[in-house]
Design a protein around this motif. Structure first.
Motif, PDB file in Angstrom:
ATOM      1  N   ASN A 185       0.821  -1.209   0.000  1.00 18.06           N
ATOM      2  CA  ASN A 185       0.000   0.000   0.000  1.00 18.06           C
ATOM      3  C   ASN A 185       0.857   1.262   0.000  1.00 18.06           C
ATOM      4  OD1 ASN A 185      -1.876  -2.021   0.372  1.00 18.06           O
ATOM      5  ND2 ASN A 185      -3.015  -0.967   1.972  1.00 18.06           N
ATOM      6  N   ARG A 186       1.897   1.268   0.818  1.00 18.18           N
ATOM      7  CA  ARG A 186       2.708   2.478   0.952  1.00 18.18           C
ATOM      8  C   ARG A 186       3.685   2.639  -0.218  1.00 18.18           C
ATOM      9  NH1 ARG A 186       6.327   3.572   6.284  1.00 18.18           N
ATOM     10  NH2 ARG A 186       6.149   1.312   6.267  1.00 18.18           N
ATOM     11  N   TYR A 187       4.554   1.675  -0.415  1.00 16.90           N
ATOM     12  CA  TYR A 187       5.578   1.817  -1.444  1.00 16.90           C
ATOM     13  C   TYR A 187       5.030   1.516  -2.843  1.00 16.90           C
ATOM     14  CZ  TYR A 187       8.503   1.824   2.699  1.00 16.90           C
ATOM     15  OH  TYR A 187       9.037   2.117   3.924  1.00 16.90           O
ATOM     16  N   GLY A 188       4.171   0.507  -2.951  1.00 22.78           N
ATOM     17  CA  GLY A 188       3.609   0.168  -4.250  1.00 22.78           C
ATOM     18  C   GLY A 188       2.677   1.240  -4.771  1.00 22.78           C
ATOM     19  N   THR A 189       1.661   1.595  -3.968  1.00 22.12           N
ATOM     20  CA  THR A 189       0.706   2.616  -4.407  1.00 22.12           C
ATOM     21  C   THR A 189       1.386   3.963  -4.575  1.00 22.12           C
ATOM     22  OG1 THR A 189      -1.083   1.472  -3.249  1.00 22.12           O
ATOM     23  CG2 THR A 189      -1.490   3.756  -3.879  1.00 22.12           C
ATOM     24  N   GLY A 190       2.290   4.298  -3.669  1.00 27.56           N
ATOM     25  CA  GLY A 190       2.985   5.572  -3.772  1.00 27.56           C
ATOM     26  C   GLY A 190       3.695   5.733  -5.094  1.00 27.56           C
ATOM     27  N   GLN A 191       4.466   4.727  -5.487  1.00 22.77           N
ATOM     28  CA  GLN A 191       5.243   4.827  -6.721  1.00 22.77           C
ATOM     29  C   GLN A 191       4.365   4.666  -7.958  1.00 22.77           C
ATOM     30  OE1 GLN A 191       9.170   2.990  -6.952  1.00 22.77           O
ATOM     31  NE2 GLN A 191       8.648   2.075  -8.923  1.00 22.77           N
ATOM     32  N   SER A 192       3.488   3.661  -7.954  1.00 17.31           N
ATOM     33  CA  SER A 192       2.730   3.368  -9.174  1.00 17.31           C
ATOM     34  C   SER A 192       1.694   4.446  -9.479  1.00 17.31           C
ATOM     35  CB  SER A 192       2.048   1.999  -9.066  1.00 17.31           C
ATOM     36  OG  SER A 192       1.099   1.971  -8.018  1.00 17.31           O
ATOM     37  N   THR A 193       1.161   5.112  -8.450  1.00 10.23           N
ATOM     38  CA  THR A 193       0.202   6.190  -8.700  1.00 10.23           C
ATOM     39  C   THR A 193       0.876   7.361  -9.402  1.00 10.23           C
ATOM     40  OG1 THR A 193      -1.135   5.544  -6.796  1.00 10.23           O
ATOM     41  CG2 THR A 193      -1.425   7.789  -7.614  1.00 10.23           C
ATOM     42  N   LEU A 194       2.048   7.736  -8.931  1.00  3.44           N
ATOM     43  CA  LEU A 194       2.784   8.804  -9.616  1.00  3.44           C
ATOM     44  C   LEU A 194       3.153   8.381 -11.038  1.00  3.44           C
ATOM     45  CD1 LEU A 194       5.181  10.352  -6.968  1.00  3.44           C
ATOM     46  CD2 LEU A 194       2.896  11.069  -7.641  1.00  3.44           C
ATOM     47  N   ASP A 195       3.495   7.116 -11.206  1.00  2.00           N
ATOM     48  CA  ASP A 195       3.818   6.592 -12.529  1.00  2.00           C
ATOM     49  C   ASP A 195       2.625   6.777 -13.465  1.00  2.00           C
ATOM     50  OD1 ASP A 195       5.090   5.262 -14.614  1.00  2.00           O
ATOM     51  OD2 ASP A 195       4.610   3.269 -13.850  1.00  2.00           O
ATOM     52  N   GLY A 196       1.416   6.428 -12.996  1.00  4.53           N
ATOM     53  CA  GLY A 196       0.221   6.566 -13.813  1.00  4.53           C
ATOM     54  C   GLY A 196      -0.081   8.015 -14.166  1.00  4.53           C
ATOM     55  N   ILE A 197       0.054   8.903 -13.175  1.00  3.14           N
ATOM     56  CA  ILE A 197      -0.213  10.326 -13.407  1.00  3.14           C
ATOM     57  C   ILE A 197       0.767  10.893 -14.438  1.00  3.14           C
ATOM     58  CG2 ILE A 197      -0.148  12.621 -12.337  1.00  3.14           C
ATOM     59  CD1 ILE A 197      -1.135  11.236  -9.739  1.00  3.14           C
ATOM     60  N   ILE A 198       2.034  10.557 -14.286  1.00  2.13           N
ATOM     61  CA  ILE A 198       3.057  11.096 -15.187  1.00  2.13           C
ATOM     62  C   ILE A 198       2.887  10.534 -16.604  1.00  2.13           C
ATOM     63  CG2 ILE A 198       5.532  11.142 -15.664  1.00  2.13           C
ATOM     64  CD1 ILE A 198       5.914  11.201 -12.555  1.00  2.13           C
ATOM     65  N   ARG A 199       2.611   9.226 -16.716  1.00  2.00           N
ATOM     66  CA  ARG A 199       2.415   8.638 -18.044  1.00  2.00           C
ATOM     67  C   ARG A 199       1.223   9.293 -18.757  1.00  2.00           C
ATOM     68  NH1 ARG A 199       3.701   2.218 -18.483  1.00  2.00           N
ATOM     69  NH2 ARG A 199       5.129   2.015 -16.727  1.00  2.00           N
ATOM     70  N   ALA A 200       0.136   9.504 -17.995  1.00  2.00           N
ATOM     71  CA  ALA A 200      -1.080  10.042 -18.604  1.00  2.00           C
ATOM     72  C   ALA A 200      -0.910  11.500 -19.025  1.00  2.00           C
ATOM     73  CB  ALA A 200      -2.254   9.901 -17.640  1.00  2.00           C
ATOM     74  N   THR A 201      -0.181  12.285 -18.225  1.00  2.00           N
ATOM     75  CA  THR A 201      -0.178  13.741 -18.414  1.00  2.00           C
ATOM     76  C   THR A 201       1.143  14.328 -18.872  1.00  2.00           C
ATOM     77  OG1 THR A 201       0.470  14.158 -16.117  1.00  2.00           O
ATOM     78  CG2 THR A 201      -1.901  13.964 -16.586  1.00  2.00           C
ATOM     79  N   ASP A 202       2.249  13.611 -18.603  1.00  2.00           N
ATOM     80  CA  ASP A 202       3.589  14.139 -18.836  1.00  2.00           C
ATOM     81  C   ASP A 202       3.839  15.400 -18.008  1.00  2.00           C
ATOM     82  OD1 ASP A 202       6.145  13.969 -19.971  1.00  2.00           O
ATOM     83  OD2 ASP A 202       5.646  15.403 -21.547  1.00  2.00           O
ATOM     84  N   VAL A 203       3.188  15.483 -16.843  1.00  2.00           N
ATOM     85  CA  VAL A 203       3.310  16.658 -15.986  1.00  2.00           C
ATOM     86  C   VAL A 203       4.633  16.628 -15.217  1.00  2.00           C
ATOM     87  CG1 VAL A 203       2.153  15.592 -13.989  1.00  2.00           C
ATOM     88  CG2 VAL A 203       2.083  18.082 -14.276  1.00  2.00           C
ATOM     89  N   LEU A 204       5.200  17.800 -14.986  1.00  2.00           N
ATOM     90  CA  LEU A 204       6.348  17.936 -14.082  1.00  2.00           C
ATOM     91  C   LEU A 204       5.796  18.157 -12.684  1.00  2.00           C
ATOM     92  CD1 LEU A 204       9.439  18.282 -13.654  1.00  2.00           C
ATOM     93  CD2 LEU A 204       9.056  20.745 -13.938  1.00  2.00           C
ATOM     94  N   LEU A 205       6.080  17.253 -11.764  1.00  2.00           N
ATOM     95  CA  LEU A 205       5.517  17.354 -10.420  1.00  2.00           C
ATOM     96  C   LEU A 205       6.207  18.436  -9.585  1.00  2.00           C
ATOM     97  CD1 LEU A 205       4.979  13.606  -9.490  1.00  2.00           C
ATOM     98  CD2 LEU A 205       3.274  15.268 -10.199  1.00  2.00           C
ATOM     99  N   ALA A 206       7.458  18.704  -9.854  1.00  2.00           N
ATOM    100  CA  ALA A 206       8.194  19.702  -9.073  1.00  2.00           C
ATOM    101  C   ALA A 206       7.491  21.057  -9.157  1.00  2.00           C
ATOM    102  CB  ALA A 206       9.629  19.815  -9.591  1.00  2.00           C
ATOM    103  N   GLY A 207       7.226  21.614  -7.996  1.00  2.34           N
ATOM    104  CA  GLY A 207       6.590  22.916  -7.926  1.00  2.34           C
ATOM    105  C   GLY A 207       5.078  22.904  -7.989  1.00  2.34           C
ATOM    106  N   LYS A 208       4.472  21.756  -8.271  1.00  3.09           N
ATOM    107  CA  LYS A 208       3.018  21.666  -8.351  1.00  3.09           C
ATOM    108  C   LYS A 208       2.415  21.496  -6.945  1.00  3.09           C
ATOM    109  CE  LYS A 208       2.587  21.680 -12.891  1.00  3.09           C
ATOM    110  NZ  LYS A 208       3.990  21.892 -13.254  1.00  3.09           N
TER     111      LYS A 208
END
Length: 419
Positions: A185-208
């Motif tokens: 839940n912690r390490y898996g969801t933490g990493q894979s959720t960001l992976d999904g968001i970045i793949r879908a949007t190509d957003v830069l998370l820094a500063g958001k």
């Protein structure tokens, strides 16, 4: 062999993915080797309703190695990896009923196919399989020895079933085992959720400004990793203890109605319904990304978002839908509000699923060993099974730890030695 998948021709690609994941699942491999020799699940019919991924493939391979007659269906319409499904059917002769992007009718048709396997043991991720059996298949209740539940949402539903007296067989809450929730839940969801968001949007998370709804184990992992990539993280909560913990972990904590006014990205990980609602959409910034990493697509009130929109543009990018509101603001919904880490990415890394699926396999064996001894309740596995998984994982990582001396054991079990 009956099955329903997208394309059997994808099997070669799927097999490569399954074997690639397998190299990162050493605990499950050890269990599979033992199951191959001992056949603890011999002649047991199993129906599994899980995310059809490369990691899951190695779990059902392990169950089959143990002697089980196993079938697999999807636990979410967007979580199936079609090439993996094809390989399971062609290369490992395991029936699969799952197609990525299937509609609701097909989803439940596939669950029905798994139920018609007439299982003795079920394995669930969200409790849809068990719910269908309890509601519509009373003839199966007496033959089911037990079930396993993989996720927080499913455990919540099953405990409600137990409370209402409708649970007809024992369930092992695999999600509540430490070797699952503290890591998956912690390490898996933490990493894979960001992976999904970045793949879908190509957003830069820094500063958001990144809003995490819920500070359970999944929310903690997501908040930590978003901060690690430079995001300004806000946590929303309804639980005062978790809210206090988030604040002391260094996150801003506020009500959702205030948080969304600042948000560039909002992700729900609560397991509850309508965490994001009309009043939140009405005050969100133009361009806000909205997504969910809880099990079901109910955390975001999508009908309310649709009612506010004057225009809906589907797939402006893969897994991104654009909602244009009356005042011209645009909000972007990722993965149709379903699990963004599986809808837009590949789910948890194999290394962390190794422990979760090792726990699933051993839970199946535990149910059989305790046939007739378990009540119609929700159980957690005994600590010695958890410890065995943890020790094995440490061993595969080349890590050794200390043992208590006899003197230390005596001290910890005594009340007589004081200051």
């Amino acid at each position: 062999m009956d099955f329903d998948i997208k394309d059997i021709g994808l099997a070669e690609i799927g097999k490569k993915r399954i074997l690639w994941a397998d190299k990162d699942m050493p605990v499950l491999r050890k269990i599979r080797d033992r199951f191959e020799k001992e056949k603890p699940l011999d002649s047991i019919k199993m129906s599994c309703c899980l995310h059809v991924t490369a990691e899951t493939a190695n779990l059902v391979r392990t169950l089959k190695a143990g002697g089980a007659d196993v079938v697999l269906c999807a636990s979410n319409p967007l979580s199936t990896q079609d090439d993996v499904a094809a390989s399971l059917v062609k290369d490992f002769e395991i029936p699969v009923f799952a197609i990525k992007g299937e509609d609701n009718e097909s989803y439940y048709k596939h669950i029905k196919s798994a139920i018609e396997h007439s299982p003795n043991i079920t394995m669930d991720d969200g409790a849809d399989l068990v719910s269908e059996i309890l509601k519509n298949y009373p003839e199966l209740h007496g033959q089911i020895l037990g079930s396993m539940e993989e996720t927080t949402t499913g455990v919540i539903r099953l405990k409600a079933m137990e409370k209402d007296g409708v649970l007809k067989f024992p369930v092992i809450a695999v999600n509540d085992v430490q070797t699952k929730f503290m890591f998956d839940n912690r390490y898996g969801t933490g990493q894979s959720t960001l992976d999904g968001i970045i793949r879908a949007t190509d957003v830069l998370l820094a500063g958001k400004v990144f809003v995490v709804a819920g500070y359970g184990w999944c929310g903690r992992g997501l908040a930590e990793r978003a901060r690690g990539m430079g995001a300004n993280v806000i946590v929303t909560e309804v639980n005062p203890i978790r809210a206090l913990e988030a604040a002391m972990d260094g996150f801003r904590v506020m009500k959702m109605i205030d948080a969304v006014k600042e948000a560039d990205i909002v992700c729900t990980v609560t397991g509850d319904i309508h965490v994001l609602r009309r009043e939140h959409f009405e005050v969100m910034k133009d361009g806000c990304y909205i997504c969910n990493s809880g099990h079901f697509d109910v955390e975001i009130d999508i009908p309310a978002l649709e009612s506010l929109a004057t225009e809906i543009n589907k797939n402006v990018r893969n897994f991104v839908d654009e909602y244009v509101l009356k005042d011209g603001r645009k909000l972007y919904l990722l993965a149709e509000g379903r699990l963004v880490n599986l809808g837009a990415a590949e789910g948890h890394p194999a290394n962390v699923m190794d422990m979760s699926f090792a726990t699933q396999a051993l839970a199946s064996e535990y149910v059989l060993k305790n046939k007739g001894k378990l009540d119609k309740k929700v159980y957690v596995l005994p600590k010695e099974i958890e410890d065995d998984i943890a020790f094995t994982k440490l061993e595969t990582m080349g890590i050794t730890i200390d043992e208590l001396t006899e003197e230390q054991k005596e001290y910890l079990s005594s009340w007589e030695i004081g200051t």
